[in-house]
Structure formats: structure tokens, C-alpha cells
Scaffold this motif. Structure first.
Motif, PDB file in Angstrom:
ATOM      1  N   ILE A  75      -0.600  -4.977  -1.827  1.00 27.30           N
ATOM      2  CA  ILE A  75       0.846  -5.124  -1.637  1.00 27.30           C
ATOM      3  C   ILE A  75       1.157  -5.204  -0.143  1.00 27.30           C
ATOM      4  O   ILE A  75       1.943  -6.042   0.301  1.00 27.30           O
ATOM      5  CB  ILE A  75       1.604  -3.967  -2.323  1.00 27.30           C
ATOM      6  CG1 ILE A  75       1.434  -4.070  -3.844  1.00 27.30           C
ATOM      7  CG2 ILE A  75       3.096  -3.998  -1.955  1.00 27.30           C
ATOM      8  CD1 ILE A  75       1.987  -2.896  -4.636  1.00 27.30           C
ATOM      9  N   ARG A  76       0.485  -4.350   0.641  1.00 27.16           N
ATOM     10  CA  ARG A  76       0.678  -4.399   2.096  1.00 27.16           C
ATOM     11  C   ARG A  76       0.265  -5.753   2.669  1.00 27.16           C
ATOM     12  O   ARG A  76       0.858  -6.238   3.623  1.00 27.16           O
ATOM     13  CB  ARG A  76      -0.131  -3.281   2.773  1.00 27.16           C
ATOM     14  CG  ARG A  76       0.694  -2.067   3.056  1.00 27.16           C
ATOM     15  CD  ARG A  76      -0.084  -1.065   3.896  1.00 27.16           C
ATOM     16  NE  ARG A  76       0.000   0.227   3.273  1.00 27.16           N
ATOM     17  CZ  ARG A  76      -1.001   0.852   2.654  1.00 27.16           C
ATOM     18  NH1 ARG A  76      -2.200   0.302   2.619  1.00 27.16           N
ATOM     19  NH2 ARG A  76      -0.802   2.021   2.092  1.00 27.16           N
ATOM     20  N   ASP A  77      -0.761  -6.358   2.063  1.00 27.31           N
ATOM     21  CA  ASP A  77      -1.229  -7.675   2.522  1.00 27.31           C
ATOM     22  C   ASP A  77      -0.257  -8.794   2.169  1.00 27.31           C
ATOM     23  O   ASP A  77      -0.389  -9.911   2.667  1.00 27.31           O
ATOM     24  CB  ASP A  77      -2.567  -8.024   1.862  1.00 27.31           C
ATOM     25  CG  ASP A  77      -3.732  -7.340   2.567  1.00 27.31           C
ATOM     26  OD1 ASP A  77      -3.501  -6.724   3.610  1.00 27.31           O
ATOM     27  OD2 ASP A  77      -4.856  -7.438   2.043  1.00 27.31           O
ATOM     28  N   GLY A  78       0.689  -8.527   1.261  1.00 25.57           N
ATOM     29  CA  GLY A  78       1.687  -9.554   0.952  1.00 25.57           C
ATOM     30  C   GLY A  78       1.634 -10.101  -0.458  1.00 25.57           C
ATOM     31  O   GLY A  78       2.139 -11.187  -0.740  1.00 25.57           O
ATOM     32  N   LEU A  79       0.997  -9.335  -1.359  1.00 20.45           N
ATOM     33  CA  LEU A  79       0.903  -9.752  -2.757  1.00 20.45           C
ATOM     34  C   LEU A  79       1.809  -8.843  -3.567  1.00 20.45           C
ATOM     35  O   LEU A  79       1.761  -7.626  -3.405  1.00 20.45           O
ATOM     36  CB  LEU A  79      -0.551  -9.543  -3.185  1.00 20.45           C
ATOM     37  CG  LEU A  79      -1.067 -10.146  -4.472  1.00 20.45           C
ATOM     38  CD1 LEU A  79      -0.900 -11.650  -4.465  1.00 20.45           C
ATOM     39  CD2 LEU A  79      -2.556  -9.808  -4.607  1.00 20.45           C
ATOM     40  N   GLY A 101      10.742  -1.078  -3.455  1.00 26.54           N
ATOM     41  CA  GLY A 101      10.009  -2.282  -3.063  1.00 26.54           C
ATOM     42  C   GLY A 101       9.519  -2.233  -1.632  1.00 26.54           C
ATOM     43  O   GLY A 101       8.532  -2.883  -1.282  1.00 26.54           O
ATOM     44  N   ALA A 102      10.215  -1.459  -0.801  1.00 23.84           N
ATOM     45  CA  ALA A 102       9.863  -1.409   0.625  1.00 23.84           C
ATOM     46  C   ALA A 102       8.949  -0.236   0.935  1.00 23.84           C
ATOM     47  O   ALA A 102       8.566  -0.024   2.091  1.00 23.84           O
ATOM     48  CB  ALA A 102      11.142  -1.303   1.463  1.00 23.84           C
ATOM     49  N   GLY A 103       8.570   0.521  -0.101  1.00 28.65           N
ATOM     50  CA  GLY A 103       7.828   1.773   0.093  1.00 28.65           C
ATOM     51  C   GLY A 103       6.567   1.665   0.923  1.00 28.65           C
ATOM     52  O   GLY A 103       6.220   2.597   1.635  1.00 28.65           O
ATOM     53  N   LEU A 104       5.872   0.542   0.856  1.00 30.29           N
ATOM     54  CA  LEU A 104       4.577   0.434   1.533  1.00 30.29           C
ATOM     55  C   LEU A 104       4.671  -0.330   2.853  1.00 30.29           C
ATOM     56  O   LEU A 104       3.665  -0.587   3.490  1.00 30.29           O
ATOM     57  CB  LEU A 104       3.574  -0.268   0.612  1.00 30.29           C
ATOM     58  CG  LEU A 104       3.150   0.548  -0.619  1.00 30.29           C
ATOM     59  CD1 LEU A 104       2.443  -0.332  -1.631  1.00 30.29           C
ATOM     60  CD2 LEU A 104       2.261   1.714  -0.203  1.00 30.29           C
ATOM     61  N   ARG A 105       5.896  -0.669   3.243  1.00 33.07           N
ATOM     62  CA  ARG A 105       6.025  -1.510   4.437  1.00 33.07           C
ATOM     63  C   ARG A 105       5.917  -0.728   5.721  1.00 33.07           C
ATOM     64  O   ARG A 105       6.492   0.351   5.859  1.00 33.07           O
ATOM     65  CB  ARG A 105       7.380  -2.222   4.418  1.00 33.07           C
ATOM     66  CG  ARG A 105       7.283  -3.592   3.816  1.00 33.07           C
ATOM     67  CD  ARG A 105       8.601  -4.245   3.746  1.00 33.07           C
ATOM     68  NE  ARG A 105       9.226  -4.463   5.049  1.00 33.07           N
ATOM     69  CZ  ARG A 105      10.283  -5.227   5.215  1.00 33.07           C
ATOM     70  NH1 ARG A 105      10.822  -5.813   4.169  1.00 33.07           N
ATOM     71  NH2 ARG A 105      10.815  -5.375   6.411  1.00 33.07           N
ATOM     72  N   ALA A 106       5.207  -1.286   6.695  1.00 32.63           N
ATOM     73  CA  ALA A 106       5.098  -0.642   8.005  1.00 32.63           C
ATOM     74  C   ALA A 106       6.283  -1.072   8.883  1.00 32.63           C
ATOM     75  O   ALA A 106       6.919  -0.253   9.531  1.00 32.63           O
ATOM     76  CB  ALA A 106       3.781  -1.021   8.656  1.00 32.63           C
ATOM     77  N   ASP A 107       6.609  -2.364   8.885  1.00 35.00           N
ATOM     78  CA  ASP A 107       7.694  -2.864   9.739  1.00 35.00           C
ATOM     79  C   ASP A 107       9.023  -2.707   9.007  1.00 35.00           C
ATOM     80  O   ASP A 107       9.318  -3.415   8.061  1.00 35.00           O
ATOM     81  CB  ASP A 107       7.454  -4.339  10.104  1.00 35.00           C
ATOM     82  CG  ASP A 107       7.466  -5.241   8.882  1.00 35.00           C
ATOM     83  OD1 ASP A 107       6.926  -4.803   7.851  1.00 35.00           O
ATOM     84  OD2 ASP A 107       8.058  -6.338   8.941  1.00 35.00           O
ATOM     85  N   LEU A 151      11.748  -7.086  -1.120  1.00 33.72           N
ATOM     86  CA  LEU A 151      11.714  -6.102  -0.019  1.00 33.72           C
ATOM     87  C   LEU A 151      10.292  -5.729   0.387  1.00 33.72           C
ATOM     88  O   LEU A 151      10.083  -5.081   1.408  1.00 33.72           O
ATOM     89  CB  LEU A 151      12.508  -4.841  -0.386  1.00 33.72           C
ATOM     90  CG  LEU A 151      14.024  -4.994  -0.335  1.00 33.72           C
ATOM     91  CD1 LEU A 151      14.694  -3.657  -0.545  1.00 33.72           C
ATOM     92  CD2 LEU A 151      14.486  -5.612   0.996  1.00 33.72           C
ATOM     93  N   ALA A 152       9.303  -6.120  -0.407  1.00 26.50           N
ATOM     94  CA  ALA A 152       7.910  -5.918   0.010  1.00 26.50           C
ATOM     95  C   ALA A 152       7.493  -7.028   0.985  1.00 26.50           C
ATOM     96  O   ALA A 152       6.384  -7.017   1.492  1.00 26.50           O
ATOM     97  CB  ALA A 152       6.996  -5.900  -1.203  1.00 26.50           C
ATOM     98  N   LYS A 153       8.383  -7.975   1.257  1.00 28.57           N
ATOM     99  CA  LYS A 153       8.112  -9.122   2.137  1.00 28.57           C
ATOM    100  C   LYS A 153       6.843  -9.856   1.739  1.00 28.57           C
ATOM    101  O   LYS A 153       5.900  -9.979   2.527  1.00 28.57           O
ATOM    102  CB  LYS A 153       7.997  -8.647   3.584  1.00 28.57           C
ATOM    103  CG  LYS A 153       9.246  -8.858   4.406  1.00 28.57           C
ATOM    104  CD  LYS A 153       8.907  -8.916   5.876  1.00 28.57           C
ATOM    105  CE  LYS A 153      10.065  -9.469   6.656  1.00 28.57           C
ATOM    106  NZ  LYS A 153       9.867  -9.336   8.104  1.00 28.57           N
ATOM    107  N   PRO A 154       6.779 -10.331   0.510  1.00 26.48           N
ATOM    108  CA  PRO A 154       5.522 -10.932   0.030  1.00 26.48           C
ATOM    109  C   PRO A 154       5.249 -12.318   0.604  1.00 26.48           C
ATOM    110  O   PRO A 154       6.177 -13.067   0.907  1.00 26.48           O
ATOM    111  CB  PRO A 154       5.751 -11.024  -1.482  1.00 26.48           C
ATOM    112  CG  PRO A 154       7.227 -11.163  -1.630  1.00 26.48           C
ATOM    113  CD  PRO A 154       7.828 -10.336  -0.522  1.00 26.48           C
ATOM    114  N   ARG A 155       3.953 -12.635   0.714  1.00 25.50           N
ATOM    115  CA  ARG A 155       3.530 -14.017   0.988  1.00 25.50           C
ATOM    116  C   ARG A 155       3.375 -14.755  -0.334  1.00 25.50           C
ATOM    117  O   ARG A 155       3.491 -15.958  -0.413  1.00 25.50           O
ATOM    118  CB  ARG A 155       2.180 -14.050   1.742  1.00 25.50           C
ATOM    119  CG  ARG A 155       2.193 -13.430   3.109  1.00 25.50           C
ATOM    120  CD  ARG A 155       3.119 -14.152   4.050  1.00 25.50           C
ATOM    121  NE  ARG A 155       2.847 -15.589   4.140  1.00 25.50           N
ATOM    122  CZ  ARG A 155       3.759 -16.506   4.408  1.00 25.50           C
ATOM    123  NH1 ARG A 155       5.016 -16.161   4.588  1.00 25.50           N
ATOM    124  NH2 ARG A 155       3.419 -17.773   4.490  1.00 25.50           N
TER     125      ARG A 155
END
Ligand code: ATP
Length: 236
Positions: A75-79, A101-107, A151-155
Motif C-alpha cells: 500500500i505504501r508503494d502505491g497499490l 485510507g491515509a493511515g500508511l502515508r508518510a507524506d 487518500l492512499a495516493k495510489p499509483r
């Protein structure tokens, strides 16, 4: 290539749910996976996300091998996966569900702006942000599930039958949203039974039957295929 899946096998005891599936998604592409109930579509997405461990095969994401990686790392990688049935936590508020959805985001710098953007887009959610998510209709819950995934900012956003149980108008809204997110550069892997509408927004598609990829091609070639028309497009 954004996602490369090769020879993927998923087994549940003696059930061979996915058998040697190979597919790929290019950067910024919408790819469809079609197939009947029980064809193995959900199992395929779960294996890509990592909630189900494949018995064989490899998964590469943005060029890196992720077959053995944990779900949070992917998820952090964008999946990200919008699961079948949305999986909204109905006892939590709409806002709390969104924030998950944003729980794992660093930025997190742009997060408040992104949340505002989602509320601007989905005014039904904004008006009731502090109410339990149980008050939402099926369609609104689907919007919340997609907003949460955004909100996880996925690729790459994978969606498992997002149109299930929605009115035709809401299905159109969901598909328009996916096209718009895709225009912004996000890849989409879309599992659907709504074949016609799916192939209208996808560039390419695969057909899964009893765990096997039996057909692959451009959306236009799949739409024109007689066998596929008989099997999946008759009612649509
Ligand atoms: P649907 O659209 O009904 O969800 P699907 O194409 O997504 O179907 P899967 O849910 O991946 O298909 O199921 C593929 C096969 O694996 C089916 O035969 C199903 O019964 C079986 N299966 C799925 N999950 C499990 C599980 N957790 N344990 C055992 N068998 C399972």
C-alpha cells in the motif's frame, strides 16, 4: 510496466481458484478483468494486494518484485484495493472511514487539501461527515470506499466489482470518476461483471474462466468478439 503478474496460482485446499494467470498494467492504463461468478477474479486481486498468499507465480510492481512483501508495504508503494462490498466500517463516522485510507502515508503535508477535494467532489459525504457511515446508501458507500482509496495516493487502484448493487446512474458516476483519476495518471485494474461499461473506459481487458486467462486483447477487440458477446454481453 506498472504491474506485471506472471503464472499466478491461488489455491484454497483443493480449489484451484487462480491457475497460472498472467497479466500486466502499464503506467496510467485502465485494464479490465472480466469473468463470471467464481472465475477467480477476487482471488486474483487479493493475491496482488497480498491478503491471499499465492501458491506460485510472481508479482512485480513498478519494476520491483513484491510477491513476498507484506500488505502495508504494498500500500505504501502505491497499490490499493477497493474490495468487493466496499468494506466500510459502519460504526465509524464517514470522516473516520475516509482517514483510514491515509493511515500508511508518510507524506501528509497535502492531506488536508486532498480531503477537502474529496468532500468537494462528494457533497453527500461532506454534509454528513460526522455521522456513522451506516447512514449512507450503497452508492454513497462506494464513493466513500473510492475516496478512502484515493487518500492512499495510489499509483494503481484495483477495484472489485464497484458497480455491484448500484443504480445505472451511479455506475456511470463511478466509471466517470475512474476515467478522471486515470487521466491524472493513476493506473486502474478493474474487475467487473458490467462488461460493456467496463470495456468502454478500459484500454485492454482479460477474461478469466475457472481461474484461467482464456482471452486477452484491446477493449475494442473484446467488444467485437462473438464468443465474448454471447457469454458476457447478451444482457448488457
Ligand atoms: P465472485 O464474483 O463471485 O466474487 P470471483 O470471480 O471473484 O467470483 P473468487 O471469489 O476469487 O471468484 O473465487 C474463485 C473460487 O475460489 C470459487 O470457486 C470460490 O468458491 C473459491 N474461494 C474463494 N475464496 C475462498 C476461500 N476463502 N476459501 C475457499 N474457497 C474459496
Amino acid at each position: 510496466m506498472l504491474l506485471e503478474v506472471e503464472g499466478l496460482d491461488v489455491r484454497y485446499g483443493r480449489t484451484h481458484a487462480v491457475a497460472g494467470a498472467t497479466l500486466n498494467v502499464a503506467e496510467g492504463e485502465i485494464v479490465a478483468v472480466l469473468g463470471a461468478n467464481g472465475a477467480g477474479k477476487s482471488s486474483l486481486l487479493k493475491a496482488i494486494l497480498g491478503t491471499v498468499r499465492p501458491a506460485a507465480g510472481s508479482i512485480r510492481f513498478q519494476g520491483a518484485e513484491i510477491t513476498g512483501a507484506g500488505v502495508p508495504a504494498r500500500i505504501r508503494d502505491g497499490l490499493v484495493l477497493v474490495p468487493e462490498g466496499r468494506r466500510i466500517l459502519v460504526g465509524m463516522t464517514i470522516h473516520e472511514n475516509l482517514l483510514l485510507g491515509a493511515g500508511l502515508r508518510a507524506d501528509r503535508a497535502t492531506l488536508p487539501r486532498e480531503i477537502d477535494g474529496i468532500y468537494d467532489r462528494f457533497s453527500n459525504l461532506a454534509a454528513r461527515r460526522d455521522m456513522p457511515a451506516a447512514v449512507l446508501s450503497g452508492g454513497e458507500q462506494q464513493m466513500l470506499a473510492i475516496g478512502r482509496a484515493m487518500l492512499a495516493k495510489p499509483r494503481l487502484m484495483m477495484l472489485d466489482e464497484p458497480s455491484l448493487g448500484l443504480s445505472p446512474l451511479l455506475v456511470d458516476r463511478v466509471f466517470a470518476l475512474l476515467s478522471e483519476l486515470n487521466a491524472g495518471g493513476m493506473g486502474v485494474l478493474l474487475v467487473e461483471q458490467n462488461t460493456r461499461k467496463t470495456l468502454a473506459i478500459a484500454a485492454r481487458g482479460y477474461v478469466l474462466e475457472l481461474g484461467r486467462m482464456v482471452m486477452a486483447g484491446s477493449a475494442a477487440s473484446l467488444l467485437a468478439d462473438q464468443g465474448l458477446q454471447r457469454a458476457y454481453l447478451g444482457a448488457g
